[in-house]
Motif scaffolding. Structure first.
Motif, mmCIF file in Angstrom:
data_model
loop_
_atom_site.group_PDB
_atom_site.id
_atom_site.type_symbol
_atom_site.label_atom_id
_atom_site.label_comp_id
_atom_site.label_asym_id
_atom_site.label_seq_id
_atom_site.Cartn_x
_atom_site.Cartn_y
_atom_site.Cartn_z
ATOM 1 N N ALA A 3 0.820 -1.223 0.000
ATOM 2 C CA ALA A 3 0.000 0.000 0.000
ATOM 3 C C ALA A 3 0.854 1.274 0.000
ATOM 4 C CB ALA A 3 -0.973 -0.016 1.174
ATOM 5 N N PRO A 4 1.874 1.391 0.871
ATOM 6 C CA PRO A 4 2.688 2.615 0.814
ATOM 7 C C PRO A 4 3.402 2.791 -0.534
ATOM 8 C CG PRO A 4 3.085 1.493 2.877
ATOM 9 C CD PRO A 4 2.254 0.581 2.035
ATOM 10 N N LEU A 5 3.886 1.704 -1.113
ATOM 11 C CA LEU A 5 4.545 1.803 -2.418
ATOM 12 C C LEU A 5 3.553 2.248 -3.494
ATOM 13 C CD1 LEU A 5 6.773 -1.401 -2.305
ATOM 14 C CD2 LEU A 5 7.521 0.979 -2.147
ATOM 15 N N SER A 6 2.340 1.718 -3.427
ATOM 16 C CA SER A 6 1.323 2.110 -4.401
ATOM 17 C C SER A 6 0.951 3.577 -4.234
ATOM 18 C CB SER A 6 0.078 1.236 -4.234
ATOM 19 O OG SER A 6 0.385 -0.114 -4.481
ATOM 20 N N LEU A 7 0.779 3.999 -2.995
ATOM 21 C CA LEU A 7 0.437 5.406 -2.752
ATOM 22 C C LEU A 7 1.592 6.332 -3.147
ATOM 23 C CD1 LEU A 7 -1.453 5.085 0.640
ATOM 24 C CD2 LEU A 7 -2.431 5.601 -1.604
ATOM 25 N N TRP A 8 2.813 5.871 -2.939
ATOM 26 C CA TRP A 8 3.978 6.675 -3.304
ATOM 27 C C TRP A 8 4.016 6.912 -4.818
ATOM 28 C CZ3 TRP A 8 7.272 9.560 -0.698
ATOM 29 C CH2 TRP A 8 8.445 9.974 -1.320
ATOM 30 N N SER A 9 3.633 5.890 -5.567
ATOM 31 C CA SER A 9 3.646 6.050 -7.020
ATOM 32 C C SER A 9 2.488 6.912 -7.522
ATOM 33 C CB SER A 9 3.629 4.690 -7.718
ATOM 34 O OG SER A 9 2.387 4.065 -7.543
ATOM 35 N N LEU A 10 1.529 7.197 -6.660
ATOM 36 C CA LEU A 10 0.399 8.058 -7.025
ATOM 37 C C LEU A 10 0.598 9.510 -6.588
ATOM 38 C CD1 LEU A 10 -2.603 5.727 -6.170
ATOM 39 C CD2 LEU A 10 -1.919 6.493 -8.440
ATOM 40 N N ARG A 11 1.823 9.895 -6.227
ATOM 41 C CA ARG A 11 2.088 11.270 -5.770
ATOM 42 C C ARG A 11 1.617 12.351 -6.734
ATOM 43 N NH1 ARG A 11 7.886 9.856 -4.804
ATOM 44 N NH2 ARG A 11 7.636 10.350 -6.958
ATOM 45 N N PRO A 12 1.905 12.254 -8.028
ATOM 46 C CA PRO A 12 1.449 13.336 -8.933
ATOM 47 C C PRO A 12 -0.075 13.460 -8.963
ATOM 48 C CG PRO A 12 3.088 11.963 -10.017
ATOM 49 C CD PRO A 12 2.755 11.292 -8.734
ATOM 50 N N GLU A 13 -0.753 12.315 -8.947
ATOM 51 C CA GLU A 13 -2.211 12.340 -8.959
ATOM 52 C C GLU A 13 -2.751 12.937 -7.654
ATOM 53 O OE1 GLU A 13 -0.383 9.792 -9.913
ATOM 54 O OE2 GLU A 13 -0.973 9.422 -11.996
ATOM 55 N N MET A 14 -2.085 12.639 -6.548
ATOM 56 C CA MET A 14 -2.533 13.189 -5.257
ATOM 57 C C MET A 14 -2.346 14.702 -5.210
ATOM 58 S SD MET A 14 -1.445 10.546 -2.356
ATOM 59 C CE MET A 14 -1.772 8.821 -2.481
ATOM 60 N N ALA A 15 -1.273 15.196 -5.807
ATOM 61 C CA ALA A 15 -1.073 16.644 -5.860
ATOM 62 C C ALA A 15 -2.202 17.304 -6.642
ATOM 63 C CB ALA A 15 0.276 16.966 -6.494
ATOM 64 N N GLN A 16 -2.589 16.678 -7.724
ATOM 65 C CA GLN A 16 -3.697 17.211 -8.522
ATOM 66 C C GLN A 16 -5.016 17.109 -7.747
ATOM 67 O OE1 GLN A 16 -4.125 15.310 -12.290
ATOM 68 N NE2 GLN A 16 -5.651 16.754 -13.024
ATOM 69 N N ARG A 56 -5.392 17.322 -4.557
ATOM 70 C CA ARG A 56 -5.425 18.344 -3.519
ATOM 71 C C ARG A 56 -5.955 19.668 -4.053
ATOM 72 N NH1 ARG A 56 0.039 17.599 -2.185
ATOM 73 N NH2 ARG A 56 0.082 15.438 -1.617
ATOM 74 N N GLU A 57 -5.653 19.937 -5.313
ATOM 75 C CA GLU A 57 -6.123 21.184 -5.917
ATOM 76 C C GLU A 57 -7.593 21.098 -6.324
ATOM 77 O OE1 GLU A 57 -3.604 22.416 -9.090
ATOM 78 O OE2 GLU A 57 -1.779 22.026 -7.924
ATOM 79 N N HIS A 58 -7.951 20.044 -7.056
ATOM 80 C CA HIS A 58 -9.318 19.904 -7.574
ATOM 81 C C HIS A 58 -9.745 18.454 -7.433
ATOM 82 C CE1 HIS A 58 -8.872 23.863 -9.317
ATOM 83 N NE2 HIS A 58 -7.739 23.458 -9.883
ATOM 84 N N PHE A 59 -10.444 18.133 -6.358
ATOM 85 C CA PHE A 59 -10.872 16.756 -6.143
ATOM 86 C C PHE A 59 -12.103 16.446 -6.981
ATOM 87 C CE2 PHE A 59 -13.371 13.424 -4.255
ATOM 88 C CZ PHE A 59 -12.432 12.445 -4.067
ATOM 89 N N THR A 60 -11.974 15.454 -7.849
ATOM 90 C CA THR A 60 -13.125 14.901 -8.566
ATOM 91 C C THR A 60 -12.923 13.392 -8.646
ATOM 92 O OG1 THR A 60 -12.096 15.081 -10.746
ATOM 93 C CG2 THR A 60 -13.393 16.980 -10.012
ATOM 94 N N TRP A 61 -14.029 12.673 -8.746
ATOM 95 C CA TRP A 61 -13.930 11.219 -8.862
ATOM 96 C C TRP A 61 -13.332 10.825 -10.204
ATOM 97 C CZ3 TRP A 61 -13.729 8.500 -4.783
ATOM 98 C CH2 TRP A 61 -14.408 8.911 -3.642
ATOM 99 N N ALA A 62 -13.500 11.672 -11.200
ATOM 100 C CA ALA A 62 -12.891 11.392 -12.504
ATOM 101 C C ALA A 62 -11.367 11.406 -12.399
ATOM 102 C CB ALA A 62 -13.358 12.412 -13.530
ATOM 103 N N THR A 63 -10.822 12.316 -11.593
ATOM 104 C CA THR A 63 -9.373 12.369 -11.394
ATOM 105 C C THR A 63 -8.883 11.110 -10.682
ATOM 106 O OG1 THR A 63 -9.553 14.761 -11.202
ATOM 107 C CG2 THR A 63 -7.490 13.770 -10.492
ATOM 108 N N VAL A 64 -9.647 10.664 -9.705
ATOM 109 C CA VAL A 64 -9.277 9.430 -8.997
ATOM 110 C C VAL A 64 -9.275 8.257 -9.974
ATOM 111 C CG1 VAL A 64 -9.983 7.797 -7.210
ATOM 112 C CG2 VAL A 64 -10.165 10.252 -6.786
#
Length: 123
Positions: A33-46, A48-56
């Motif tokens: 899980a931490p490795l997977s979340l670490w690889s999602l850093r760019p998506e998480m930054a996005q 934080r700015e504009h949360f939408t389910w489409a972005t997820v």
């Protein structure tokens, strides 16, 4: 209707097997899980700015290893919770009981040299 009673060795064996699966699940949550979340850093930054389910959805769709890792962690945890809830509500299924009986018989056939012998046969 009362709760069905099972032989003590079967209940102990089921408990041991369930604990092992929970340990595997915990190990996955601590490593994958931490490795997977670490690889999602760019998506998480996005996010934080504009949360939408489409972005997820798109973040996971274009990052397959992270999606598979998180899916594995969540899937195993949910499967364990459903299996334990089913056992609490309705008891063991016939297939589960037969599988545990075969395992118990293999342990008994091997005798005290089996690692689970003492845990299964204590009274």
């Amino acid at each position: 209707m009362g709760t069905p009673s099972y032989p003590a060795p079967l209940v102990r064996l089921r408990t041991i097997m369930l604990r092992r699966w929970w340990m595997v699940s915990g190990l996955l949550w601590l490593t994958v899980a931490p490795l997977s979340l670490w690889s999602l850093r760019p998506e998480m930054a996005q996010l934080r700015e504009h949360f939408t389910w489409a972005t997820v959805r798109l973040g996971l769709a274009y990052n397959r290893p992270a999606a598979i890792g998180l899916g594995l962690c969540v899937g195993l945890t949910v499967a364990l919770l459903v299996a334990e809830s089913r056992y609490i509500l309705w008891g063991m299924t016939r297939v589960e009981r037969q599988r545990l009986e075969r395992l118990r018989d293999r342990i008994a056939a091997q005798g005290p040299s089996h690692p689970l012998w003492k845990q299964i046969n204590r009274d």
